[in-house]
Design an enzyme around this catalytic site. Structure first.
Site, PDB file in Angstrom:
ATOM      1  N   LYS A  80      -0.612  -7.539  -9.515  1.00 20.08           N
ATOM      2  CA  LYS A  80      -0.052  -8.368  -8.451  1.00 20.08           C
ATOM      3  C   LYS A  80       0.170  -9.798  -8.946  1.00 20.08           C
ATOM      4  CE  LYS A  80      -1.274  -9.392  -3.584  1.00 20.08           C
ATOM      5  NZ  LYS A  80      -2.345  -9.147  -2.583  1.00 20.08           N
ATOM      6  N   SER A 156      -0.687  -7.501   1.568  1.00 21.38           N
ATOM      7  CA  SER A 156       0.149  -8.389   0.792  1.00 21.38           C
ATOM      8  C   SER A 156       0.505  -7.840  -0.596  1.00 21.38           C
ATOM      9  CB  SER A 156      -0.555  -9.751   0.623  1.00 21.38           C
ATOM     10  OG  SER A 156      -1.778  -9.616  -0.064  1.00 21.38           O
ATOM     11  N   SER A 180      -4.979  -5.645   2.211  1.00 18.32           N
ATOM     12  CA  SER A 180      -3.777  -5.851   1.403  1.00 18.32           C
ATOM     13  C   SER A 180      -3.525  -4.848   0.298  1.00 18.32           C
ATOM     14  CB  SER A 180      -3.789  -7.264   0.803  1.00 18.32           C
ATOM     15  OG  SER A 180      -3.638  -8.221   1.813  1.00 18.32           O
TER      16      SER A 180
END
Length: 469
Positions: A80, A156, A180
């Site tokens: 990420k 996210s 997330s």
């Protein structure tokens, strides 16, 4: 698309062993598929082709000389945007951060992946500051769900969800502060784990946020977990090494006490389709001998305002750290939602922290009545790609079934267990603190018990986007 790109890591290792495939060839196929697919789904924030090629060459050389480092050696993965890695950008999804210098340190997940010989292809997209559970970013724009380009990926770890579902890479490391990694897994049909805090080291240390693995299958998730769960002293909460022998064996449900959580007592009502999928998992567990009990509503009063204010403070703090002339670049959905935190007092913050801790204990105590709890990941079957959540005034408000397990520090996995039309529907499997391996083993059993096939949406086409307008 090369069918090997959605094979299991075990199958890839077998192909490595027979000489049918090399890590360099696998990387080439991955990059070719990425180049064709990412312009449509917009999931990749940065491609580190030179670094990935060097890692794949080194893995190929080790394979040729019989020195392979283990199950992840030579396997393409992503991380990420929020995970620091040397020579790659860290932007946290924010357009205002576009000019920050490249990272000069490997965060623990990146360091562990490199030590294991994994090939980090690049970084995946995320919303601003990770403070939305949606695939919308001021820097990256809209990340689209490959199952249906008009639908959201969740967040996210948005790009991780979209890229894996479309066949880019064999695992991804996201981070989870309110759901997330589990939320994109739920939207995109994947498997994910929010671990016991400290089980997967990350920086900066946090009792709320954890790094977490994401993959297409439980076995692939376990392979990734076995690497990134190794300790790191830079994380204050890092737990000692845990032997993972036997973790790939499914946990038989006979005799287990399973709670079914379908009502938090607040927040969006669970839709009929999501209830159907969760109940189908409960039925499978009961048929296998588990003692399954539907839990009453968790909360008598709405606990979310205090937790939402803590999230607002976190986002506002990061917003204030941005150079003043760039603050307007932050996505308004995040900046405007967090703005009231500028006027919260220290006493208010302390009261909210205490209130969240009291609510946390309610969730822990009610979960502790069972060996495991199953629950929805998302109350509904997703939402539109452009939306920031079910309620734009509270971009994390629909995380009611995920956020509290960040507060209790309990391990919680996500697994696709059904579909609503063509869209995947995920369930959570939650266990007591430190029972991460047991949660993974029960998730493995459930994966084997589900009555669906995962036909991954690897063939996404650019012309579909035109039809959205």
């Amino acid at each position: 698309m090369n069918p090997l790109l959605t094979a299991s890591i075990t199958e890839i290792r077998e192909a490595f062993g027979t000489g049918e495939l090399t890590p360099l060839q696998l990387l080439d196929a991955t990059l070719e598929h990425l180049e064709a697919t990412d312009p449509v789904i917009n999931a990749i924030a940065h491609v580190d082709e030179s670094g990935a090629r060097a890692a794949a060459q080194a893995a190929t050389d080790r394979l040729d000389s019989g020195r392979a480092r283990g199950h992840m050696d030579g396997i393409p993965v992503t991380i990420k945007d929020s995970v620091h890695a040397i020579g790659m950008p860290w932007r946290h999804g924010v357009a205002a951060n576009a000019d920050l210098p490249m990272s000069t340190v490997d965060a623990p997940p990146a360091a562990r992946l490199k030590e294991a010989g994994a090939v980090i292809v690049g970084k995946t997209t995320m919303p601003d500051m990770g403070m939305m559970a949606a695939g919308v970013s001021s820097l990256y724009g809209i990340t689209r769900n490959p199952w249906d380009l008009s639908r959201n990926t969740g967040g996210s770890s948005a790009g991780a969800g979209a890229s894996l579902a479309s066949g880019i890479g064999f695992g991804s490391v996201g981070s989870d502060i309110a759901g997330s990694v589990r939320l994109p897994a739920g939207h995109c049909g994947l498997v994910a784990l929010k671990p016991t805090q400290g089980r997967i080291p990350h920086t900066a240390p946090s009792t709320m946020r954890s790094a977490g693995p994401m993959a297409r299958t439980v076995d692939d998730l376990i392979a990734l977990y076995g690497v990134i769960s190794r300790p790191d002293p830079r994380d204050t909460w890092s737990l000692p090494y845990e032997d993972a022998a036997g973790i790939h064996a499914g946990l038989e449900p006979a005799g287990l006490r399973i709670g079914v959580m379908l009502d938090m007592g607040y927040g969006p009502t669970v839709s009929d389709d999501v209830q159907r999928v969760v109940r189908s998992a409960a039925t499978q567990l009961m048929a296998a001998g588990a003692v399954v009990t539907e839990m009453p509503p968790i909360f008598a009063d709405n606990p979310y305002p205090a937790l939402d204010r803590l999230f607002q403070v976190r986002a506002r703090t990061e917003w204030e750290a941005i150079r003043e002339d760039r603050r307007s670049d932050v996505l308004p959905a995040v900046a405007d939602w967090a703005a009231p935190a500028a006027h919260f007092s220290a006493a208010q913050f302390s009261r909210d922290t205490d209130a969240v801790m009291r609510s946390q204990e309610i969730v822990r105590a009610k979960s502790a009545e069972f060996d495991f709890v199953i629950a929805p990941v998302i109350p509904t079957v997703g939402f539109w790609a452009e939306d920031v959540g079910l309620d734009p005034a509270q971009p994390l408000g629909h995380c009611s079934f995920t956020a509290w397990f960040n507060q209790t520090a309990q391990p919680a996995s996500a697994l696709c267990f059904g579909f609503s039309g063509h869209m995947p529907v995920g369930i959570q499997v939650v266990g007591p603190r430190f029972a991460d391996q047991a949660v993974l083993r029960l998730t493995k059993w459930l994966e084997g018990a589900r009555e669906i096939e995962m036909n991954w949406p690897t063939a996404v086409a650019a012309d579909k986007i035109g039809a959205l307008g």
